[in-house]
Design an enzyme around this catalytic site. Structure first.
Site, PDB file in Angstrom:
ATOM      1  N   GLY A 144       0.825  -1.213   0.000  1.00  0.00           N
ATOM      2  CA  GLY A 144       0.000   0.000   0.000  1.00  0.00           C
ATOM      3  C   GLY A 144       0.848   1.247   0.000  1.00  0.00           C
ATOM      4  O   GLY A 144       0.522   2.238   0.668  1.00  0.00           O
ATOM      5  N   ARG A 195       0.526   5.747  -1.723  1.00  0.00           N
ATOM      6  CA  ARG A 195       0.119   7.027  -1.132  1.00  0.00           C
ATOM      7  C   ARG A 195      -0.141   6.827   0.361  1.00  0.00           C
ATOM      8  O   ARG A 195      -0.013   5.728   0.891  1.00  0.00           O
ATOM      9  CB  ARG A 195      -1.149   7.536  -1.824  1.00  0.00           C
ATOM     10  CG  ARG A 195      -2.320   6.577  -1.780  1.00  0.00           C
ATOM     11  CD  ARG A 195      -3.445   7.003  -2.693  1.00  0.00           C
ATOM     12  NE  ARG A 195      -4.548   6.040  -2.668  1.00  0.00           N
ATOM     13  CZ  ARG A 195      -5.588   6.091  -3.478  1.00  0.00           C
ATOM     14  NH1 ARG A 195      -5.683   7.063  -4.380  1.00  0.00           N
ATOM     15  NH2 ARG A 195      -6.559   5.193  -3.408  1.00  0.00           N
ATOM     16  N   ASP A 217      -1.479  -7.368  -6.289  1.00  0.00           N
ATOM     17  CA  ASP A 217      -2.668  -7.457  -5.449  1.00  0.00           C
ATOM     18  C   ASP A 217      -2.346  -8.402  -4.300  1.00  0.00           C
ATOM     19  O   ASP A 217      -2.117  -9.596  -4.508  1.00  0.00           O
ATOM     20  CB  ASP A 217      -3.828  -8.001  -6.283  1.00  0.00           C
ATOM     21  CG  ASP A 217      -5.123  -8.131  -5.504  1.00  0.00           C
ATOM     22  OD1 ASP A 217      -5.107  -7.966  -4.270  1.00  0.00           O
ATOM     23  OD2 ASP A 217      -6.165  -8.408  -6.139  1.00  0.00           O
ATOM     24  N   VAL A 218      -2.322  -7.881  -3.079  1.00  0.00           N
ATOM     25  CA  VAL A 218      -1.909  -8.699  -1.930  1.00  0.00           C
ATOM     26  C   VAL A 218      -2.879  -9.835  -1.641  1.00  0.00           C
ATOM     27  O   VAL A 218      -2.521 -10.772  -0.917  1.00  0.00           O
ATOM     28  CB  VAL A 218      -1.720  -7.835  -0.660  1.00  0.00           C
ATOM     29  CG1 VAL A 218      -0.560  -6.871  -0.837  1.00  0.00           C
ATOM     30  CG2 VAL A 218      -3.006  -7.116  -0.271  1.00  0.00           C
ATOM     31  N   SER A 276      -5.754  -0.896  13.595  1.00  0.00           N
ATOM     32  CA  SER A 276      -6.383   0.412  13.808  1.00  0.00           C
ATOM     33  C   SER A 276      -6.860   0.514  15.243  1.00  0.00           C
ATOM     34  O   SER A 276      -7.260  -0.498  15.850  1.00  0.00           O
ATOM     35  CB  SER A 276      -7.572   0.599  12.865  1.00  0.00           C
ATOM     36  OG  SER A 276      -8.306   1.760  13.209  1.00  0.00           O
ATOM     37  N   TYR A 334     -14.891  -2.797   8.400  1.00  0.00           N
ATOM     38  CA  TYR A 334     -13.512  -2.333   8.573  1.00  0.00           C
ATOM     39  C   TYR A 334     -13.010  -2.642   9.981  1.00  0.00           C
ATOM     40  O   TYR A 334     -11.901  -3.155  10.161  1.00  0.00           O
ATOM     41  CB  TYR A 334     -13.429  -0.827   8.304  1.00  0.00           C
ATOM     42  CG  TYR A 334     -12.031  -0.263   8.445  1.00  0.00           C
ATOM     43  CD1 TYR A 334     -11.106  -0.420   7.427  1.00  0.00           C
ATOM     44  CD2 TYR A 334     -11.648   0.421   9.600  1.00  0.00           C
ATOM     45  CE1 TYR A 334      -9.815   0.086   7.555  1.00  0.00           C
ATOM     46  CE2 TYR A 334     -10.370   0.927   9.733  1.00  0.00           C
ATOM     47  CZ  TYR A 334      -9.458   0.754   8.704  1.00  0.00           C
ATOM     48  OH  TYR A 334      -8.179   1.253   8.852  1.00  0.00           O
ATOM     49  N   VAL A 335     -13.839  -2.347  10.994  1.00  0.00           N
ATOM     50  CA  VAL A 335     -13.449  -2.613  12.380  1.00  0.00           C
ATOM     51  C   VAL A 335     -13.204  -4.102  12.582  1.00  0.00           C
ATOM     52  O   VAL A 335     -12.213  -4.517  13.194  1.00  0.00           O
ATOM     53  CB  VAL A 335     -14.530  -2.105  13.364  1.00  0.00           C
ATOM     54  CG1 VAL A 335     -14.169  -2.487  14.795  1.00  0.00           C
ATOM     55  CG2 VAL A 335     -14.701  -0.590  13.248  1.00  0.00           C
ATOM     56  N   LYS A 348      -9.901  -5.190  10.935  1.00  0.00           N
ATOM     57  CA  LYS A 348      -8.706  -4.754  11.670  1.00  0.00           C
ATOM     58  C   LYS A 348      -8.566  -5.491  13.004  1.00  0.00           C
ATOM     59  O   LYS A 348      -7.453  -5.691  13.501  1.00  0.00           O
ATOM     60  CB  LYS A 348      -8.741  -3.240  11.876  1.00  0.00           C
ATOM     61  CG  LYS A 348      -8.510  -2.448  10.585  1.00  0.00           C
ATOM     62  CD  LYS A 348      -7.173  -2.800   9.945  1.00  0.00           C
ATOM     63  CE  LYS A 348      -6.836  -1.899   8.777  1.00  0.00           C
ATOM     64  NZ  LYS A 348      -5.504  -2.191   8.197  1.00  0.00           N
TER      65      LYS A 348
END
Length: 252
Positions: free
Chosen positions: A11, A14, A59-60, A141, A154-155, A158
């Site tokens: 990643g 950026r 692409d991981v 995160s 997302y939570v 992570k």
């Protein structure tokens, strides 16, 4: 500090990944910048500063691409010391209730954020195990410790990275490979500021500032120090840990 070290940063086109790549290079590391997007700008900045870097688009989530990233690293630099698993699907995610998340979006977030970490670890660990040395740094995160609403997939992803970090550190016991995590707070990047309307993002940032002890928003460069420590010899006895870098929002 990191002279003669070789670091893969996923990643790295950026945001946080790009900042990691640039700062690792400034400390003497050779950098493999990888992303689904072009890392040309990252590599050019490193080379313009007389650093060593290569770009490897991949692409991981793909075992084939993950292997190619490691193979390209070995071909260019001969070995790999550190893997920074930073690549994650965050940009494009919009704040929404859990029942409004589509199955396709859920699966994509889990694939990139969790499967991608596993694939990269699976690709690099045989080399590190053979050398008897390696550093794996997984970016999680701080939301996993606060249950932030509006980003359930997302939570959850992570949180899985956090658990994976703990379990893998045990599984690699005795190999010379350490596995640690970083849990950043809300970091000002293009991705974070596109997750809602400008008014909603502004309101969110005000709430975040009120929760922090350090009264400014986090920049990608603020995460570098902890990552460099985990990649260095100073962290030889540190494994299975996740360092929260969020200005004091989470205190444990």
């Amino acid at each position: 500090m990191l002279k003669h070290r070789v670091v893969i940063v996923t990643g790295a086109a950026r945001g946080i990944g790009q900042s990691m790549a640039l700062h690792f290079s400034q400390l003497g590391a050779s950098v493999v910048a990888t992303d689904r997007l072009s890392c040309e700008q990252t590599v050019r900045q490193i080379r313009d500063a007389s650093g060593e870097a290569i770009e490897q688009i991949g692409d991981v989530t793909s075992a084939r691409d993950a292997s190619k990233i490691v193979e390209a690293s070995l071909e260019a630099f001969g070995h790999v010391d550190t893997l920074v698993n930073n690549a994650a699907l965050y940009g494009g995610i919009r704040i929404k209730g859990f029942e409004d998340i589509s199955e396709e979006e859920w699966d994509r977030v889990m694939s990139v954020n969790v499967k991608g970490v596993w694939q990269m670890c699976r690709a690099v660990v045989p080399h590190m195990r053979h050398r008897g040395h390696g550093r794996i740094i997984n970016v999680s995160s701080n939301v996993i410790f606060m249950g932030k609403p509006g980003f359930l997939h997302y939570v959850a992803s992570k949180g899985a990275v956090w658990a994976l970090t703990n379990a893998l550190s045990r599984e690699l016991s005795g190999t010379g490979i350490t596995v640690n995590g970083l849990a950043p707070g809300y970091t000002t990047t293009e991705a974070t500021r596109s997750m809602a309307s400008s008014d909603m993002v502004s309101e969110l940032e005000t709430e975040i500032l009120q929760s922090q002890s350090v009264q400014r928003l986090i920049e990608p460069s603020d995460l570098v120090g902890a990552a460099v420590f985990l990649a260095s010899e100073a962290a030889n006895f540190v494994t299975g840990q996740t360092i929260v870098v969020d200005g004091g929002t989470i205190t444990r």
